[in-house]
Design an enzyme around this catalytic site. Structure first.
Site, short mmCIF file in Angstrom:
data_model
loop_
_atom_site.label_atom_id
_atom_site.label_comp_id
_atom_site.label_asym_id
_atom_site.label_seq_id
_atom_site.Cartn_x
_atom_site.Cartn_y
_atom_site.Cartn_z
N ARG A 17 12.01 -12.87 4.62
CA ARG A 17 13.02 -11.93 5.10
C ARG A 17 14.03 -12.64 6.00
O ARG A 17 13.66 -13.45 6.84
CB ARG A 17 12.35 -10.81 5.91
CG ARG A 17 11.71 -9.80 5.01
CD ARG A 17 11.24 -8.60 5.79
NE ARG A 17 10.19 -7.96 5.03
CZ ARG A 17 9.05 -7.50 5.52
NH1 ARG A 17 8.83 -7.60 6.81
NH2 ARG A 17 8.16 -6.95 4.75
N ARG A 40 13.69 -13.34 11.81
CA ARG A 40 13.32 -12.64 13.02
C ARG A 40 12.17 -13.30 13.78
O ARG A 40 12.14 -13.34 14.99
CB ARG A 40 12.94 -11.19 12.69
CG ARG A 40 13.63 -10.17 13.56
CD ARG A 40 13.35 -8.77 13.09
NE ARG A 40 14.29 -8.33 12.09
CZ ARG A 40 15.47 -7.76 12.37
NH1 ARG A 40 15.83 -7.61 13.62
NH2 ARG A 40 16.28 -7.38 11.42
N ARG A 56 -11.55 3.96 9.75
CA ARG A 56 -11.44 2.58 10.22
C ARG A 56 -12.78 2.04 10.70
O ARG A 56 -12.92 0.85 10.91
CB ARG A 56 -10.45 2.50 11.39
CG ARG A 56 -9.01 2.48 10.98
CD ARG A 56 -8.15 2.08 12.15
NE ARG A 56 -6.76 2.48 11.94
CZ ARG A 56 -5.90 1.82 11.18
NH1 ARG A 56 -6.28 0.71 10.57
NH2 ARG A 56 -4.68 2.24 11.03
N ARG A 67 -2.59 -11.72 11.55
CA ARG A 67 -2.68 -10.31 11.20
C ARG A 67 -3.72 -10.09 10.10
O ARG A 67 -4.50 -9.16 10.15
CB ARG A 67 -1.30 -9.85 10.71
CG ARG A 67 -0.96 -8.44 11.13
CD ARG A 67 0.29 -7.97 10.41
NE ARG A 67 1.52 -8.55 10.94
CZ ARG A 67 2.64 -8.72 10.23
NH1 ARG A 67 2.68 -8.36 8.96
NH2 ARG A 67 3.70 -9.24 10.78
N LYS A 88 0.81 -1.22 0.00
CA LYS A 88 0.00 0.00 0.00
C LYS A 88 0.84 1.28 0.00
O LYS A 88 0.52 2.23 -0.70
CB LYS A 88 -0.88 0.00 1.26
CG LYS A 88 -2.31 0.14 0.99
CD LYS A 88 -3.19 0.04 2.23
CE LYS A 88 -2.50 -0.15 3.54
NZ LYS A 88 -3.42 0.08 4.68
#
Ligand code: ZN
Length: 221
Positions: A136, A169, A97, A180, A22
């Site tokens: 990642r 990580r 939101r 999420r 985005k």
């Protein structure tokens, strides 16, 4: 009194899950249409930095770890959208939101003589979000960042700069991305229902940034 906005005035709301790209598309759209790209975070930080009354209230809430009320966020949005650089339109990311915020925005745009927003929804399948986010790797020794699909190290799992073994990580990356996305979908579903009868466009976000941007421009035609 209301002023009639010129036909070229563009007001956009950008929707899309974390990791959909985005931010990149917001920058490109802003440049393309010569309008400001405004994120909620920046707006709030801007008020706090400028030391306005709203900023002082927002800072107090933020410091104590609280959530800003609809009313406070609405007032901050009003302050930002009333600025001169929004007269030719704007792109909002992260607001509204909630349905009350969406209703507030509709009224505010009417007052400001700006057109009702076009809602751009960038959709990316879960598998791809997982791939993008979970590929990642970082070097614990020198801090270099890699991505196994887009920027892989020359030797498997070894840092190009110092040779140390690369690490990930988040051990539960897939689970994190899944959770999420589920949280995102729960919170945006009512907004999407609210806007889907009107000026609402869903764009496939799985291509390269260039491909997604072209898809957005085609959808706007
Ligand atoms: Zn290294």
């Amino acid at each position: 009194t209301q002023t009639q906005s010129p036909a070229a005035t563009r007001t956009f709301l950008l929707l899309g899950p974390p990791g959909c790209g985005k931010g990149t598309q917001a920058e490109r759209l802003a440049r393309h249409f010569a309008i400001p790209a405004i994120s909620t975070g920046e707006m709030i930080r801007g008020e706090i930095k400028a030391g306005t009354e709203l900023g002082k209230i927002a800072a107090g809430v933020t410091i104590t770890g609280g959530l800003l009320s609809d009313d406070l966020v609405n007032q901050i949005v009003r302050s930002r959208l009333s600025k001169d650089d929004c007269r030719g339109g704007f792109l909002l990311d992260g607001y509204p939101r909630t349905i009350p915020q969406a209703e507030y925005l509709a009224g505010l745009l009417g007052e400001l003589g700006l057109p009702q927003p076009l809602v751009l929804h960038i959709d990316v399948p879960l598998d791809l979000l997982i791939e993008r986010t979970c590929n990642r790797r970082y070097c614990p020794q020198c801090g270099a960042i890699y991505n196994l699909s887009t920027h892989p190290p020359k030797q498997p799992n070894r840092c190009d700069a110092c040779g140390a073994e690369l690490k990930q990580r988040d051990d539960d990356c897939e689970e994190t991305v899944r959770n999420r996305l589920a949280a995102y979908e729960r919170s945006t579903a009512p907004l999407i229902r609210h806007y889907s009868g009107g000026r609402y466009v869903r764009v496939e976000g799985s291509g390269s940034p260039d491909e997604v941007f072209q898809a957005i421009l085609r959808a706007l035609d």
